[in-house]
Design a protein around this motif. Sequence first.
Motif, PDB file in Angstrom:
ATOM      1  N   ASP A   1      13.953  20.732  35.249  1.00 29.40           N
ATOM      2  CA  ASP A   1      14.598  22.034  35.327  1.00 29.40           C
ATOM      3  C   ASP A   1      15.555  22.079  36.514  1.00 29.40           C
ATOM      4  N   GLU A   2      16.213  23.211  36.668  1.00 26.82           N
ATOM      5  CA  GLU A   2      17.201  23.356  37.735  1.00 26.82           C
ATOM      6  C   GLU A   2      16.587  23.144  39.115  1.00 26.82           C
ATOM      7  N   TRP A   3      15.359  23.584  39.305  1.00 33.07           N
ATOM      8  CA  TRP A   3      14.687  23.412  40.596  1.00 33.07           C
ATOM      9  C   TRP A   3      14.505  21.930  40.911  1.00 33.07           C
ATOM     10  N   ASP A   4      14.124  21.148  39.904  1.00 31.26           N
ATOM     11  CA  ASP A   4      13.997  19.697  40.095  1.00 31.26           C
ATOM     12  C   ASP A   4      15.334  19.099  40.538  1.00 31.26           C
ATOM     13  N   LEU A   5      16.413  19.549  39.913  1.00 30.88           N
ATOM     14  CA  LEU A   5      17.742  19.063  40.287  1.00 30.88           C
ATOM     15  C   LEU A   5      18.086  19.443  41.725  1.00 30.88           C
ATOM     16  N   LEU A   6      17.822  20.697  42.085  1.00 33.17           N
ATOM     17  CA  LEU A   6      18.098  21.149  43.454  1.00 33.17           C
ATOM     18  C   LEU A   6      17.342  20.316  44.474  1.00 33.17           C
ATOM     19  N   LEU A   7      16.067  20.075  44.218  1.00 35.88           N
ATOM     20  CA  LEU A   7      15.261  19.299  45.158  1.00 35.88           C
ATOM     21  C   LEU A   7      15.751  17.857  45.276  1.00 35.88           C
ATOM     22  N   SER A   8      16.207  17.291  44.178  1.00 35.90           N
ATOM     23  CA  SER A   8      16.634  15.895  44.182  1.00 35.90           C
ATOM     24  C   SER A   8      18.018  15.695  44.773  1.00 35.90           C
ATOM     25  N   VAL A   9      18.933  16.572  44.428  1.00 36.69           N
ATOM     26  CA  VAL A   9      20.305  16.419  44.901  1.00 36.69           C
ATOM     27  C   VAL A   9      20.427  16.892  46.341  1.00 36.69           C
ATOM     28  N   HIS A  10      19.913  18.056  46.638  1.00 40.01           N
ATOM     29  CA  HIS A  10      19.835  18.613  47.995  1.00 40.01           C
ATOM     30  C   HIS A  10      21.072  18.313  48.849  1.00 40.01           C
ATOM     31  N   GLY A  11      22.247  18.665  48.295  1.00 37.49           N
ATOM     32  CA  GLY A  11      23.481  18.502  49.061  1.00 37.49           C
ATOM     33  C   GLY A  11      24.028  17.088  49.121  1.00 37.49           C
ATOM     34  N   GLU A  12      23.417  16.147  48.427  1.00 37.14           N
ATOM     35  CA  GLU A  12      23.858  14.747  48.416  1.00 37.14           C
ATOM     36  C   GLU A  12      24.380  14.417  47.012  1.00 37.14           C
ATOM     37  N   PRO A  13      25.685  14.583  46.780  1.00 37.94           N
ATOM     38  CA  PRO A  13      26.242  14.398  45.432  1.00 37.94           C
ATOM     39  C   PRO A  13      25.914  13.043  44.792  1.00 37.94           C
ATOM     40  N   GLU A  14      25.758  12.003  45.608  1.00 43.07           N
ATOM     41  CA  GLU A  14      25.438  10.690  45.025  1.00 43.07           C
ATOM     42  C   GLU A  14      24.075  10.689  44.333  1.00 43.07           C
ATOM     43  N   ASN A  15      23.231  11.640  44.680  1.00 43.09           N
ATOM     44  CA  ASN A  15      21.913  11.717  44.039  1.00 43.09           C
ATOM     45  C   ASN A  15      21.995  12.123  42.571  1.00 43.09           C
ATOM     46  N   PHE A  16      23.157  12.629  42.146  1.00 48.73           N
ATOM     47  CA  PHE A  16      23.332  12.932  40.729  1.00 48.73           C
ATOM     48  C   PHE A  16      23.254  11.675  39.878  1.00 48.73           C
ATOM     49  N   GLN A  17      23.303  10.508  40.496  1.00 48.19           N
ATOM     50  CA  GLN A  17      23.201   9.256  39.750  1.00 48.19           C
ATOM     51  C   GLN A  17      21.754   8.800  39.567  1.00 48.19           C
ATOM     52  N   GLN A  18      20.805   9.522  40.162  1.00 46.20           N
ATOM     53  CA  GLN A  18      19.389   9.203  39.949  1.00 46.20           C
ATOM     54  C   GLN A  18      19.032   9.400  38.483  1.00 46.20           C
TER      55      GLN A  18
ATOM     56  N   VAL B   1      16.566  10.599  35.403  1.00 42.82           N
ATOM     57  CA  VAL B   1      15.678  11.720  35.109  1.00 42.82           C
ATOM     58  C   VAL B   1      14.232  11.344  35.416  1.00 42.82           C
ATOM     59  N   SER B   2      13.844  10.129  35.102  1.00 40.82           N
ATOM     60  CA  SER B   2      12.460   9.694  35.312  1.00 40.82           C
ATOM     61  C   SER B   2      12.037   9.778  36.776  1.00 40.82           C
ATOM     62  N   GLN B   3      12.998   9.729  37.704  1.00 41.89           N
ATOM     63  CA  GLN B   3      12.685   9.823  39.130  1.00 41.89           C
ATOM     64  C   GLN B   3      12.485  11.268  39.573  1.00 41.89           C
ATOM     65  N   THR B   4      12.934  12.204  38.775  1.00 38.00           N
ATOM     66  CA  THR B   4      13.002  13.600  39.185  1.00 38.00           C
ATOM     67  C   THR B   4      12.128  14.528  38.351  1.00 38.00           C
ATOM     68  N   MET B   5      11.947  14.213  37.098  1.00 36.14           N
ATOM     69  CA  MET B   5      11.247  15.107  36.167  1.00 36.14           C
ATOM     70  C   MET B   5       9.816  15.370  36.602  1.00 36.14           C
ATOM     71  N   SER B   6       9.283  16.450  36.085  1.00 36.36           N
ATOM     72  CA  SER B   6       7.865  16.735  36.255  1.00 36.36           C
ATOM     73  C   SER B   6       7.148  16.187  35.032  1.00 36.36           C
ATOM     74  N   SER B   7       6.174  15.344  35.265  1.00 35.63           N
ATOM     75  CA  SER B   7       5.424  14.805  34.130  1.00 35.63           C
ATOM     76  C   SER B   7       4.208  15.671  33.809  1.00 35.63           C
ATOM     77  N   GLU B   8       3.982  16.685  34.617  1.00 40.14           N
ATOM     78  CA  GLU B   8       2.890  17.627  34.348  1.00 40.14           C
ATOM     79  C   GLU B   8       3.424  18.736  33.454  1.00 40.14           C
ATOM     80  N   VAL B   9       3.079  18.666  32.180  1.00 39.77           N
ATOM     81  CA  VAL B   9       3.552  19.641  31.208  1.00 39.77           C
ATOM     82  C   VAL B   9       2.355  20.260  30.496  1.00 39.77           C
ATOM     83  N   LYS B  10       2.600  21.409  29.924  1.00 39.55           N
ATOM     84  CA  LYS B  10       1.577  22.088  29.129  1.00 39.55           C
ATOM     85  C   LYS B  10       2.033  22.088  27.680  1.00 39.55           C
ATOM     86  N   THR B  11       1.248  21.463  26.828  1.00 39.70           N
ATOM     87  CA  THR B  11       1.584  21.409  25.417  1.00 39.70           C
ATOM     88  C   THR B  11       0.591  22.238  24.610  1.00 39.70           C
ATOM     89  N   LEU B  12       1.079  22.764  23.520  1.00 35.30           N
ATOM     90  CA  LEU B  12       0.258  23.531  22.588  1.00 35.30           C
ATOM     91  C   LEU B  12       0.533  23.043  21.176  1.00 35.30           C
TER      92      LEU B  12
END
Length: 146
Positions: A71-88, A90-101
């Motif tokens: 989500d956007e929060w994950d992006l904010l935490l990962s990029v945090h003012g460092e534009p080169e981090n946009f090249q990371q 998704v697997s490095q940034t995503m939350s793997s804790e999900v709730k499924t139904l």
Amino acid sequence: MYSDDWLQDQGMIQLPQVGTLLDLIPRRHDLGQSVVCRPDETLAQVYQRMRQFDVSQLPVLADETVVGIIDEWDLLLSVHGEPENFQQKVSQTMSSEVKTLQPDAGLQDLLQVFNDGYVALVVDRSHYLGLITQADLLAFWRRQPR
């Protein structure tokens, strides 16, 4: 002139109701309507897709199986003012804790997922069908006959 997605969002057309959580999913993956990403995509690609489709989170799928959410929060935490981090990836940034139904889960199960601070990812035998946010539930209730 108008897209089916827009007409559906406005309540002008509706998919046939089946009486399960599938009725609350605004963009069904099994119908080719959802927006998702893969773990090997870059944050730049995901951010662009979020803007294009005006969404704030994307399920992360590997071979049609949910492996996380970003989500956007994950992006904010990962990029945090460092534009080169946009090249990371998704697997490095995503939350793997999900709730499924499962599609046949009850409203109380859905509300519990929301109460725990998650969006609900609906899966059937590990196949992703779509996600439901609190706003989706409110929109569903708003569209119900008075």
